[in-house]
Design a protein around this motif. Structure first.
Motif, mmCIF file in Angstrom:
data_model
loop_
_atom_site.group_PDB
_atom_site.id
_atom_site.type_symbol
_atom_site.label_atom_id
_atom_site.label_comp_id
_atom_site.label_asym_id
_atom_site.label_seq_id
_atom_site.Cartn_x
_atom_site.Cartn_y
_atom_site.Cartn_z
ATOM 1 N N LEU A 1 0.731 -1.297 -0.058
ATOM 2 C CA LEU A 1 0.159 0.078 0.085
ATOM 3 C C LEU A 1 0.861 1.169 0.034
ATOM 4 O O LEU A 1 1.966 1.157 0.563
ATOM 5 C CB LEU A 1 -0.836 -0.184 1.240
ATOM 6 C CG LEU A 1 -1.831 -1.112 1.330
ATOM 7 C CD1 LEU A 1 -1.266 -2.292 2.322
ATOM 8 C CD2 LEU A 1 -3.028 -0.791 2.042
ATOM 9 N N SER A 2 0.509 2.291 -0.593
ATOM 10 C CA SER A 2 1.173 3.542 -0.859
ATOM 11 C C SER A 2 0.319 4.664 -0.940
ATOM 12 O O SER A 2 -1.035 4.523 -1.497
ATOM 13 C CB SER A 2 2.383 3.490 -1.824
ATOM 14 O OG SER A 2 1.738 3.307 -3.168
ATOM 15 N N ASP A 3 0.738 5.837 -0.675
ATOM 16 C CA ASP A 3 -0.162 6.975 -0.819
ATOM 17 C C ASP A 3 -0.037 7.637 -2.342
ATOM 18 O O ASP A 3 -0.836 8.662 -2.624
ATOM 19 C CB ASP A 3 0.147 8.187 0.346
ATOM 20 C CG ASP A 3 1.575 8.556 0.295
ATOM 21 O OD1 ASP A 3 2.123 8.415 -0.711
ATOM 22 O OD2 ASP A 3 2.114 9.350 1.077
ATOM 23 N N ASN A 4 1.169 7.287 -2.778
ATOM 24 C CA ASN A 4 1.395 7.817 -4.246
ATOM 25 C C ASN A 4 1.663 9.425 -4.294
ATOM 26 O O ASN A 4 1.363 9.713 -5.540
ATOM 27 C CB ASN A 4 0.085 7.450 -5.217
ATOM 28 C CG ASN A 4 0.514 7.320 -6.721
ATOM 29 O OD1 ASN A 4 1.769 7.143 -7.035
ATOM 30 N ND2 ASN A 4 -0.342 7.636 -7.554
ATOM 31 N N THR A 5 1.800 9.911 -3.309
ATOM 32 C CA THR A 5 1.945 11.262 -3.382
ATOM 33 C C THR A 5 3.406 11.929 -2.519
ATOM 34 O O THR A 5 3.863 13.135 -2.882
ATOM 35 C CB THR A 5 0.783 12.076 -2.595
ATOM 36 O OG1 THR A 5 0.745 11.708 -1.201
ATOM 37 C CG2 THR A 5 -0.368 11.850 -3.397
ATOM 38 N N CYS A 6 3.898 11.026 -1.681
ATOM 39 C CA CYS A 6 5.176 11.236 -1.011
ATOM 40 C C CYS A 6 6.271 11.370 -1.673
ATOM 41 O O CYS A 6 6.332 10.829 -2.975
ATOM 42 C CB CYS A 6 5.359 10.447 0.279
ATOM 43 S SG CYS A 6 5.940 8.771 -0.202
ATOM 44 N N VAL A 7 7.448 11.728 -1.273
ATOM 45 C CA VAL A 7 8.662 11.967 -2.233
ATOM 46 C C VAL A 7 8.863 10.867 -2.581
ATOM 47 O O VAL A 7 9.565 10.841 -3.852
ATOM 48 C CB VAL A 7 9.820 12.922 -1.294
ATOM 49 C CG1 VAL A 7 9.959 12.028 0.012
ATOM 50 C CG2 VAL A 7 10.837 12.976 -2.196
#
Lengths: 349, 349
Positions: free
Chosen positions: B87-93
């Motif tokens: 899972l990932s937010d797809n927005t962090c650096v």
């Protein structure tokens, strides 16, 4: 002629040896104009590697072609030439792939050629150069004396720093950390700057080296080492770590420092000769997607590019030579580097 | 609902568990259409990693959105979605750098989200998906049933094989060796072919896997392992070794096989989870300038590209599923993969 011979730990002597001459049709005879001492020469000097019998030493030199065999096609007598630290034919598949240090006919200064003839080393007055067409690169015209230090770095340290930067994927807008403030690390700073890096953090505790690093393009200096050094790097880079890290030392600690300084997905380019126990922590690399590339630098493959950059003044790597001595004082040169009184010593026969 | 729970070595049970529901505004509730068993699921199954308490298992699934929180913006109820194995937010650096597996808010199926709420795993009937906007990718329209196996591979094995190929620098005219003939290795063959490799040598001893490898684009099969395998690869590649080697196993032996198969200056891309003792031989790497990159594959970052290639028929990775079973038979699925009777098993609730 006179040439440097290592007899054992801290036993460096300038001795009379047989004059070299052209032996093969592909040889050149080069009169040395300048040579120097490498950090890796300190390994046998310090006894880290064994010297089983007296041997020639030195693998960086520039000079003038005095004679050559009938098959040498790319050089002429009187050419000023740069000798990379490894000999190569520049035609085999590995050379064509840009990996001249894996040349199928490769050889080393102070070693033996493919006919088992001895090859002179660099810290002397003259050198027989086998595979001269493949190995040597001539400058366009005779360089000024002031240009010689920079040209001499193309034998090794500038090409090696460049290899670290290329292997670490440095390009425009890259953030870069350089681990190691020896001549190679400093040239790595210069190479990273030249390749377009946006930020170049040099890790150094020595003010003289910090000064060269800044002159070469370092935007930041980090004096801390270990975990504190990593924390400082991350702090400078917004908590993320660097896109590219140049490992220019070769110890287990410096490699760990480099890996810890890279961001997830970042690249470590290493050129420090791996010292004992320097295995790579694959679980950490796996989890963070940090890649590790580099190795013994194929400087011959970079020579034309870096020679052009040196000739047009884009880079001036010769600043790493902070001590110039006559060849007679070669033993002093080793001691100065061993005691870190000098970054790198240039020797003039 | 029913979901798979691992209780210990070779103890896989389908059990009644609480129905998942939307808990957070960024959640989606996904009804599972298909899931599968991963080679890495066999580690706890075989007792290689410990199962300290019963836990949900499975990290690859596709399904249909049944409900979602008020802040989910990129999905709608009824969408068919692919869930990457992390899972990932797809927005962090790190996500912006394409390294979604290092997401600052990243989480794992069967683990806990950033609010310490439990996350369902994939081998069940439904899943609460935190950070749904970042994690899930919807297909354009509802896919045909025949497309589901290929879409399911985008959860893990196709993205992982692609990561191996990308990390190994595969491109037009590259020569490639793939070490490992599991689903990931076979997808690595397919990825290498898609990226333009000229020659793809698959190392496999099993005729069923060889057949899939050839269908995926392998030009040569090498059955030998160890030194004999390396010798055969070099023989096929003119004595030079491969430009790119995909290491898709994760043992010390397979990594050594991969490194030995690369040409000087070549690249090893590895995605096999490193098993015990798999340190890297840095002296060999240094001397040969072979680089090693890769790691836990950020498949989310590749999903749009590989989804497009799957939808337009350029790739058909679903062929790796050679056994389809109902979810009731999940224990049989594990046994079939453990005993290598199946390359990879697809499960339908």
């Amino acid at each position: 002629m006179r040439a440097t011979v290592i007899h054992g730990p801290r036993d460096i002597r300038l001795e009379d040896v047989p004059d070299p001459e052209v032996r093969l049709a592909t040889d050149a005879l080069v009169r040395v104009v300048a040579s120097c001492v490498c950090g890796s020469d300190l390994w046998p000097y310090r006894g880290v590697t064994e010297t089983s019998e007296p041997g020639r030493i030195g693998h960086e030199f520039v000079g003038v072609v005095e004679d050559m065999g009938s098959e040498v096609a790319t050089l002429k007598v009187g050419d000023f030439v740069i000798a990379p630290f490894a000999l190569s034919d520049n035609t085999c598949v590995h050379c064509r792939n840009g990996v001249h240090t894996s040349c199928e006919r490769g050889a080393w200064w102070g070693g033996r050629d493919e006919h088992d003839l001895p090859i002179d080393a660099g810290q002397g007055e003259a050198v027989r150069v086998p595979m001269a067409d493949g190995t040597l690169v001539a400058t366009p015209g005779m360089p000024d004396d002031a240009a010689i230090p920079s040209l001499l770095t193309l034998s090794d340290v500038m090409g090696t720093g460049h290899h670290a930067a290329v292997s670490a994927g440095v390009g425009p807008r890259t953030t870069v950390v350089v681990v190691g403030d020896g001549a190679v690390g400093l040239c790595g700073v210069l190479a990273a700057k030249r390749l377009g890096a946006e930020r170049v953090i040099a890790m150094s505790r020595h003010s003289d080296r910090q000064e060269v690093a800044r002159a070469f393009g370092a935007t930041d200096i980090v004096e801390e080492r270990g975990d504190a050094g990593v924390a400082r790097v991350r702090d400078l880079l917004g908590g993320v770590g660097a896109d590219s890290v140049l490992e220019c030392v070769g110890t287990k600690e410096s490699m760990q420092q480099a890996i810890d300084s890279a961001r997830p997905g970042g690249r470590v380019g290493y050129v420090g000769v791996p010292a004992g126990g320097a295995e790579l922590p694959i679980r950490q690399l796996f989890g963070s997607n940090v890649s590790v590339g580099g190795g013994v630098a194929p400087v011959r493959g970079y020579l034309e590019e870096l020679l052009a950059a040196t000739m047009d003044g884009s880079i001036d790597p010769g600043r790493v030579f902070d001590l110039h001595l006559p060849l007679e004082q070669v033993a002093d040169a080793y001691a100065a580097m061993d005691e870190r009184r000098s970054i790198k010593v240039l020797l003039r026969p």
